[in-house]
Design a protein around this motif. Structure first.
Motif, PDB file in Angstrom:
ATOM      1  N   GLY A  35       0.964  -1.050  -0.396  1.00 49.88           N
ATOM      2  CA  GLY A  35       0.007  -0.081   0.243  1.00 49.88           C
ATOM      3  C   GLY A  35       1.000   1.001  -0.231  1.00 49.88           C
ATOM      4  O   GLY A  35       2.243   0.779   0.532  1.00 49.88           O
ATOM      5  N   TRP A  36       0.545   2.444  -0.332  1.00 49.31           N
ATOM      6  CA  TRP A  36       0.705   3.451  -0.787  1.00 49.31           C
ATOM      7  C   TRP A  36       0.142   5.058   0.604  1.00 49.31           C
ATOM      8  O   TRP A  36      -0.638   4.651   0.302  1.00 49.31           O
ATOM      9  CB  TRP A  36       0.849   4.272  -1.780  1.00 49.31           C
ATOM     10  N   PHE A  37       0.711   5.164   1.554  1.00 53.26           N
ATOM     11  CA  PHE A  37      -0.001   6.121   2.205  1.00 53.26           C
ATOM     12  C   PHE A  37       0.620   7.650   2.256  1.00 53.26           C
ATOM     13  O   PHE A  37       1.547   7.797   1.524  1.00 53.26           O
ATOM     14  CB  PHE A  37      -0.283   5.891   3.226  1.00 53.26           C
ATOM     15  N   ARG A  38      -0.260   8.335   2.184  1.00 50.88           N
ATOM     16  CA  ARG A  38       0.297  10.039   2.754  1.00 50.88           C
ATOM     17  C   ARG A  38       0.126  10.750   3.628  1.00 50.88           C
ATOM     18  O   ARG A  38      -0.940  10.279   4.569  1.00 50.88           O
ATOM     19  CB  ARG A  38       0.336  10.818   1.380  1.00 50.88           C
ATOM     20  N   ARG A  39       0.845  11.679   4.325  1.00 44.64           N
ATOM     21  CA  ARG A  39       0.580  12.566   5.220  1.00 44.64           C
ATOM     22  C   ARG A  39       1.075  14.166   5.237  1.00 44.64           C
ATOM     23  O   ARG A  39       2.084  14.151   5.375  1.00 44.64           O
ATOM     24  CB  ARG A  39       1.505  12.064   6.223  1.00 44.64           C
ATOM     25  N   ALA A  40      -0.235  14.889   4.692  1.00 39.29           N
ATOM     26  CA  ALA A  40       0.146  15.838   4.398  1.00 39.29           C
ATOM     27  C   ALA A  40      -0.186  16.900   5.289  1.00 39.29           C
ATOM     28  O   ALA A  40      -0.199  16.558   7.166  1.00 39.29           O
ATOM     29  CB  ALA A  40      -1.349  16.319   3.890  1.00 39.29           C
ATOM     30  N   PRO A  41       1.092  17.472   6.197  1.00 43.63           N
ATOM     31  CA  PRO A  41       1.117  18.814   7.016  1.00 43.63           C
ATOM     32  C   PRO A  41      -0.097  19.326   7.688  1.00 43.63           C
ATOM     33  O   PRO A  41      -1.118  19.040   7.294  1.00 43.63           O
ATOM     34  CB  PRO A  41       1.929  20.370   6.443  1.00 43.63           C
ATOM     35  N   ARG A  45      -1.760  10.127   8.119  1.00 42.79           N
ATOM     36  CA  ARG A  45      -1.380   9.605   6.960  1.00 42.79           C
ATOM     37  C   ARG A  45      -2.204   8.675   6.827  1.00 42.79           C
ATOM     38  O   ARG A  45      -3.307   7.810   7.215  1.00 42.79           O
ATOM     39  CB  ARG A  45      -0.847   8.146   7.810  1.00 42.79           C
ATOM     40  N   GLY A  46      -2.774   9.201   5.310  1.00 42.81           N
ATOM     41  CA  GLY A  46      -4.175   8.251   5.067  1.00 42.81           C
ATOM     42  C   GLY A  46      -3.566   7.735   3.723  1.00 42.81           C
ATOM     43  O   GLY A  46      -3.017   7.725   2.873  1.00 42.81           O
ATOM     44  N   PHE A  47      -5.186   6.584   3.170  1.00 43.41           N
ATOM     45  CA  PHE A  47      -4.738   5.590   2.573  1.00 43.41           C
ATOM     46  C   PHE A  47      -4.583   6.491   1.123  1.00 43.41           C
ATOM     47  O   PHE A  47      -5.488   7.430   0.545  1.00 43.41           O
ATOM     48  CB  PHE A  47      -6.236   4.665   2.425  1.00 43.41           C
ATOM     49  N   VAL A  48      -3.842   5.954  -0.186  1.00 42.64           N
ATOM     50  CA  VAL A  48      -3.772   6.305  -1.126  1.00 42.64           C
ATOM     51  C   VAL A  48      -4.053   5.089  -1.825  1.00 42.64           C
ATOM     52  O   VAL A  48      -5.036   5.467  -3.213  1.00 42.64           O
ATOM     53  CB  VAL A  48      -2.280   6.535  -1.239  1.00 42.64           C
ATOM     54  N   ALA A  49      -3.824   4.107  -2.600  1.00 38.11           N
ATOM     55  CA  ALA A  49      -3.310   3.056  -3.252  1.00 38.11           C
ATOM     56  C   ALA A  49      -2.950   1.862  -2.402  1.00 38.11           C
ATOM     57  O   ALA A  49      -2.292   1.904  -1.287  1.00 38.11           O
ATOM     58  CB  ALA A  49      -2.818   3.059  -4.493  1.00 38.11           C
ATOM     59  N   ALA A  50      -3.294   0.997  -2.865  1.00 43.06           N
ATOM     60  CA  ALA A  50      -3.045  -0.615  -2.591  1.00 43.06           C
ATOM     61  C   ALA A  50      -2.843  -1.654  -3.794  1.00 43.06           C
ATOM     62  O   ALA A  50      -3.900  -1.840  -4.818  1.00 43.06           O
ATOM     63  CB  ALA A  50      -3.628  -1.311  -1.286  1.00 43.06           C
ATOM     64  N   ILE A  51      -1.896  -2.797  -3.657  1.00 45.94           N
ATOM     65  CA  ILE A  51      -1.955  -3.898  -4.942  1.00 45.94           C
ATOM     66  C   ILE A  51      -2.395  -5.078  -4.012  1.00 45.94           C
ATOM     67  O   ILE A  51      -0.886  -4.805  -3.925  1.00 45.94           O
ATOM     68  CB  ILE A  51      -0.748  -3.189  -5.882  1.00 45.94           C
ATOM     69  N   SER A  52      -2.346  -6.321  -5.158  1.00 46.88           N
ATOM     70  CA  SER A  52      -1.920  -7.582  -4.776  1.00 46.88           C
ATOM     71  C   SER A  52      -0.317  -7.759  -5.061  1.00 46.88           C
ATOM     72  O   SER A  52      -0.250  -7.872  -6.138  1.00 46.88           O
ATOM     73  CB  SER A  52      -3.678  -7.659  -4.959  1.00 46.88           C
ATOM     74  N   TRP A  53       0.581  -8.843  -5.070  1.00 46.86           N
ATOM     75  CA  TRP A  53       1.517  -9.263  -5.760  1.00 46.86           C
ATOM     76  C   TRP A  53       0.644  -9.962  -6.573  1.00 46.86           C
ATOM     77  O   TRP A  53       1.529 -10.195  -7.239  1.00 46.86           O
ATOM     78  CB  TRP A  53       2.112  -9.912  -4.064  1.00 46.86           C
ATOM     79  N   SER A  54      -0.153 -11.294  -5.925  1.00 46.36           N
ATOM     80  CA  SER A  54      -0.236 -12.073  -6.151  1.00 46.36           C
ATOM     81  C   SER A  54      -1.376 -12.017  -7.774  1.00 46.36           C
ATOM     82  O   SER A  54      -0.971 -12.399  -9.280  1.00 46.36           O
ATOM     83  CB  SER A  54      -1.583 -13.387  -5.398  1.00 46.36           C
ATOM     84  N   TYR A  95       4.251   7.564   2.156  1.00 42.90           N
ATOM     85  CA  TYR A  95       4.889   5.904   2.395  1.00 42.90           C
ATOM     86  C   TYR A  95       4.384   5.088   2.135  1.00 42.90           C
ATOM     87  O   TYR A  95       3.136   4.500   1.681  1.00 42.90           O
ATOM     88  CB  TYR A  95       4.647   5.856   3.961  1.00 42.90           C
ATOM     89  N   CYS A  96       5.154   3.736   1.588  1.00 45.10           N
ATOM     90  CA  CYS A  96       5.236   2.480   1.074  1.00 45.10           C
ATOM     91  C   CYS A  96       5.161   1.362   2.365  1.00 45.10           C
ATOM     92  O   CYS A  96       5.731   1.599   3.485  1.00 45.10           O
ATOM     93  CB  CYS A  96       5.995   1.714   0.097  1.00 45.10           C
ATOM     94  N   VAL A 107      -6.678   0.207   5.514  1.00 46.72           N
ATOM     95  CA  VAL A 107      -6.829   0.798   7.308  1.00 46.72           C
ATOM     96  C   VAL A 107      -5.432   1.076   7.107  1.00 46.72           C
ATOM     97  O   VAL A 107      -4.520  -0.867   7.104  1.00 46.72           O
ATOM     98  CB  VAL A 107      -7.435  -0.661   7.626  1.00 46.72           C
ATOM     99  N   ARG A 108      -4.700   1.703   7.818  1.00 44.69           N
ATOM    100  CA  ARG A 108      -3.228   1.978   7.965  1.00 44.69           C
ATOM    101  C   ARG A 108      -3.052   0.855   8.886  1.00 44.69           C
ATOM    102  O   ARG A 108      -1.555   0.147   8.978  1.00 44.69           O
ATOM    103  CB  ARG A 108      -3.138   3.516   8.792  1.00 44.69           C
ATOM    104  N   SER A 109      -3.194   0.608   9.897  1.00 47.04           N
ATOM    105  CA  SER A 109      -3.281  -0.428  11.249  1.00 47.04           C
ATOM    106  C   SER A 109      -3.042  -2.239  10.852  1.00 47.04           C
ATOM    107  O   SER A 109      -2.441  -2.358  11.917  1.00 47.04           O
ATOM    108  CB  SER A 109      -4.101  -0.157  12.733  1.00 47.04           C
ATOM    109  N   GLY A 110      -3.414  -2.613   9.880  1.00 47.77           N
ATOM    110  CA  GLY A 110      -3.577  -3.688   8.919  1.00 47.77           C
ATOM    111  C   GLY A 110      -2.176  -3.870   8.401  1.00 47.77           C
ATOM    112  O   GLY A 110      -1.904  -4.779   8.635  1.00 47.77           O
TER     113      GLY A 110
END
Length: 124
Positions: A35-41, A45-54, A95-96, A107-110
């Protein structure tokens, strides 16, 4: 131990593009997601995108749909975030992260492993 390292951030004008890269080492689990997340000033930190390796299935936050594309190169253990039509509000530390299970991707905590972040600044 899984290591996650991002790169590719920088300064770009509004309307421009950047591509972020995320190299992952030490992966031993097959059912995992990046997943990619980002934290603006001043923001969480919020979700941007996610992808499955498989299977390469992906998810996006509404704010970036149609502008950002997440992809992966299994042979290189690398995930990319292509960011087009950038806006000043996309300015953030990006953040990756890696998670072992394919569940609730936004969900960031995951997420179990995080990179150090890379700064993206979009000027108006």
């Amino acid at each position: 131990q899984v290591h996650v390292v991002e790169s590719g951030g920088g300064l770009v004008q509004a309307g421009g593009s950047l591509r972020l890269s995320c190299v992952v080492s030490g992966r031993t689990f097959s059912s995992d997601v990046m997943g990619w997340f980002r934290r603006a000033p001043g923001k969480e930190r919020g979700f941007v995108a996610a992808i499955s390796w498989s299977d390469g299935s992906s998810n996006y936050a509404d704010s970036v749909k149609g502008r950002f594309t997440i992809s992966r190169d299994n042979a290189k253990n690398t995930v990319y975030l292509q960011m087009n039509s950038l806006k000043p509000e996309d300015t953030a530390v990006y953040y990756c992260a890696a998670r072992r299970s394919d569940y609730a991707r936004s969900v960031r905590s995951g997420y179990d492993f995080w990179g150090q972040g890379t700064q993206v600044t979009v000027s108006s």
